[in-house]
Design an enzyme around this catalytic site. Structure first.
Site, short mmCIF file in Angstrom:
data_model
loop_
_atom_site.label_atom_id
_atom_site.label_comp_id
_atom_site.label_asym_id
_atom_site.label_seq_id
_atom_site.Cartn_x
_atom_site.Cartn_y
_atom_site.Cartn_z
N HIS A 121 1.19 -1.12 0.50
CA HIS A 121 0.30 0.08 0.09
C HIS A 121 0.88 1.20 0.43
O HIS A 121 1.66 1.41 1.38
CB HIS A 121 -0.99 0.16 1.27
CG HIS A 121 -2.06 -1.52 1.33
ND1 HIS A 121 -2.03 -2.44 2.62
CD2 HIS A 121 -2.51 -1.70 0.02
CE1 HIS A 121 -3.38 -3.04 2.13
NE2 HIS A 121 -3.18 -2.67 0.76
N GLU A 168 1.85 4.00 2.72
CA GLU A 168 2.19 2.88 4.59
C GLU A 168 3.64 3.24 4.28
O GLU A 168 4.52 2.62 3.98
CB GLU A 168 1.54 1.91 4.55
CG GLU A 168 0.00 1.21 4.16
CD GLU A 168 -0.18 0.82 4.57
OE1 GLU A 168 -1.71 -0.19 4.35
OE2 GLU A 168 0.35 -0.93 4.52
N HIS A 185 3.52 -3.93 7.60
CA HIS A 185 2.02 -2.26 6.32
C HIS A 185 2.21 -1.43 7.41
O HIS A 185 2.45 -1.63 8.56
CB HIS A 185 1.25 -3.21 6.39
CG HIS A 185 0.51 -3.90 5.43
ND1 HIS A 185 -0.32 -3.74 4.42
CD2 HIS A 185 1.29 -5.11 4.99
CE1 HIS A 185 0.15 -4.17 3.29
NE2 HIS A 185 0.39 -5.00 3.37
N GLU A 196 1.43 -5.50 10.79
CA GLU A 196 0.67 -4.02 11.38
C GLU A 196 0.91 -3.57 12.33
O GLU A 196 1.22 -3.26 13.36
CB GLU A 196 -1.07 -3.93 10.94
CG GLU A 196 -2.15 -5.23 9.91
CD GLU A 196 -1.97 -3.73 9.13
OE1 GLU A 196 -1.53 -2.78 8.87
OE2 GLU A 196 -2.77 -4.55 7.86
ZN LIG Z 1 -1.62 -2.02 4.11
#
Ligand SMILES: [Zn+2]
Length: 327
Positions: free
Chosen positions: A54, A57, A149, A212
């Site tokens: 992404h 990020e 992420h 994350e």
């Molecule tokens: Zn992500």
């Protein structure tokens, strides 16, 4: 000082596509895909670290770039074969999550149902790059894939890991490392998905995790100190686990995905808001969503927690995942 990311963002490469120094060989296998092979590996196995699947990020992208700078400058030793991936260069350049489609839904054939786009082509390129990298490991020994992420929303556990459904038993040293990297919760998927980590887990038999690491902010605005524990653990893993952070006093909590809430039409109603933090707990019997006169309720006697609630997804898409804790 080599700034690989800056070179990628400006189109003025910071290093030749392949080369060597006193301790390693490097080779760029595509834009943002950098293979680093030590001259004399200290340990068998392969390590894949990706960030920027992404594009907005930023913190993990900056951390990974810093590690590449340290590796090429000789400040960080590479103990085993390493593949570094900046996932979505076009989106990173634009500072957006994705250009056409969320790339982390497009691996393992999940892109076949969509018209081709930037992200589907890139996902295919990444699958090929990691498969080649894994295939070239002379010993075919253990492979780890850490996909970095940051989450969009608030979370009761700001740092957590998502582990793909795996046909193999859980690997204790991998789970232990995830705790040392500062993750507070681990979520175990029970069903396949289109994520990068699912692809490497299934197709390459890697130990894979989507990490994350906190909340996303623009480039330069991240308090990188918040990510110190993860950075230190990554550096240690790259270097052969010589200085891995200590096991935390509170080990990560383990959760299992028990079901997905799916929006199928216009009258779908999710009984939680956009700002409901990840891991919010709901007692047994709570109505979670309603659609077409049917409701989804919390079934587990200990209650359930929600992950990634989002009422505004397209029809047929995930509006949230429900978790139960493994006690
Ligand atoms: Zn992500």
């Amino acid at each position: 000082m080599t700034d690989y990311l800056q070179g990628m963002l400006t189109g003025q490469p910071a290093l030749p596509p392949q080369g060597e120094n006193a301790v390693l060989f490097w080779r760029e296998k595509g834009e943002g895909i950098l293979e680093l092979i030590p001259r004399t590996p200290r340990q068998p196995g392969s390590l894949i670290i990706s960030a920027g699947i992404h594009g907005n990020e930023t913190a993990p992208i900056e951390i990974l770039n810093q590690l590449v700078t340290e590796i090429l400058g000789g400040e960080c030793v590479v103990a085993q074969r390493l593949l570094v991936i900046f996932g979505n260069p076009a989106a990173i350049r634009q500072g957006v999550r994705f250009v056409d489609y969320d790339m982390n839904r497009l691996f393992s054939g999940y892109r076949d149902k969509l018209p081709p786009c930037d992200e589907s082509q890139r996902a295919a390129q990444l699958e090929q790059a990691v498969s080649e990298f894994r295939g070239q490991d002379p010993a075919q020994s253990v492979c780890w894939h850490l996909d970095l992420h940051t989450a969009i929303r608030g979370s009761l556990y700001p740092k957590f890991g998502l582990l793909p459904a795996s046909p193999r038993p859980r690997n204790a040293s991998f789970i232990d490392w995830l705790g040392r990297a500062g993750l507070e919760a681990l979520v175990f998927h029970q069903a396949p998905g289109g994520t990068f980590s699912h692809f490497t887990c299934h197709t390459l038999a890697a130990e894979s995790c989507t990490l994350e690491l906190g909340k996303a902010l623009p480039f330069g605005c991240n308090a990188l100190a918040d990510f110190d524990c993860a950075r230190q653990a990554l550096r240690a893993r790259i270097g052969g686990d010589t200085e891995t952070p200590a096991t935390p006093d509170t080990p990560p909590r383990h959760f299992r995905v028990v079901r997905q809430l799916t929006r199928t039409g216009a009258d779908f109603h999710l009984h939680m808001s956009d700002t409901t933090p990840n891991f919010t707990w709901f007692p047994p019997g709570t109505i979670l969503s309603e659609e077409g006169g049917r409701s989804e309720r919390v079934l587990h006697p200990e209650g359930e927690r929600v992950l990634f609630p989002n009422p505004r997804v397209a029809y047929g898409q995930r509006a949230g995942l429900m978790l139960e804790e493994e006690l």
